[in-house]
Design a protein around this motif. Structure first.
Motif, short mmCIF file in Angstrom:
data_model
loop_
_atom_site.label_atom_id
_atom_site.label_comp_id
_atom_site.label_asym_id
_atom_site.label_seq_id
_atom_site.Cartn_x
_atom_site.Cartn_y
_atom_site.Cartn_z
N TYR A 10 0.83 -1.20 0.00
CA TYR A 10 0.00 0.00 0.00
C TYR A 10 0.87 1.26 0.00
N PHE A 11 1.94 1.26 0.78
CA PHE A 11 2.85 2.40 0.84
C PHE A 11 3.47 2.68 -0.54
N MET A 12 3.90 1.63 -1.23
CA MET A 12 4.49 1.82 -2.57
C MET A 12 3.44 2.33 -3.56
N ILE A 13 2.23 1.76 -3.52
CA ILE A 13 1.16 2.22 -4.41
C ILE A 13 0.83 3.67 -4.12
N TRP A 14 0.78 4.05 -2.83
CA TRP A 14 0.43 5.42 -2.45
C TRP A 14 1.43 6.42 -3.01
#
Length: 90
Positions: A10-14
């Motif tokens: 999720y952090f990378m996608i964000w």
């Protein structure tokens, strides 16, 4: 899928979505508005609207992560896509 892995994805996608969302909207520079703050670059945005960018980024990243999570937990694989199978396996 572990919680740590989910948070990392999720952090990378964000972050990827953040850089895609940043150029959205009309942002006027300080030079265009005639209100250049001393010590800042004249091409800096007059009103950057970071809250709007962060909210939009969070919404889009959550939708993309939801799709990723569904694909990951559904048991679907590349073998289920007909046009990706090698000719001998058809």
């Amino acid at each position: 899928m572990s919680v740590t892995f989910s948070i990392a994805v999720y952090f990378m996608i964000w972050w990827i979505v953040l850089f895609a969302v940043l150029p959205f909207g009309r942002s006027r520079s300080q030079e265009e508005t005639g209100n250049v703050v001393p010590g800042s670059e004249a091409s800096a945005p007059d009103r950057p609207r970071f809250l709007r960018v962060f909210v939009l980024t969070t919404i889009l990243a959550s939708l993309i992560f939801g799709g990723f999570y569904w694909l990951r937990t559904s048991g679907m694989s590349l073998d289920d896509i007909p046009f990706l199978r090698p000719p001998s396996a058809r």
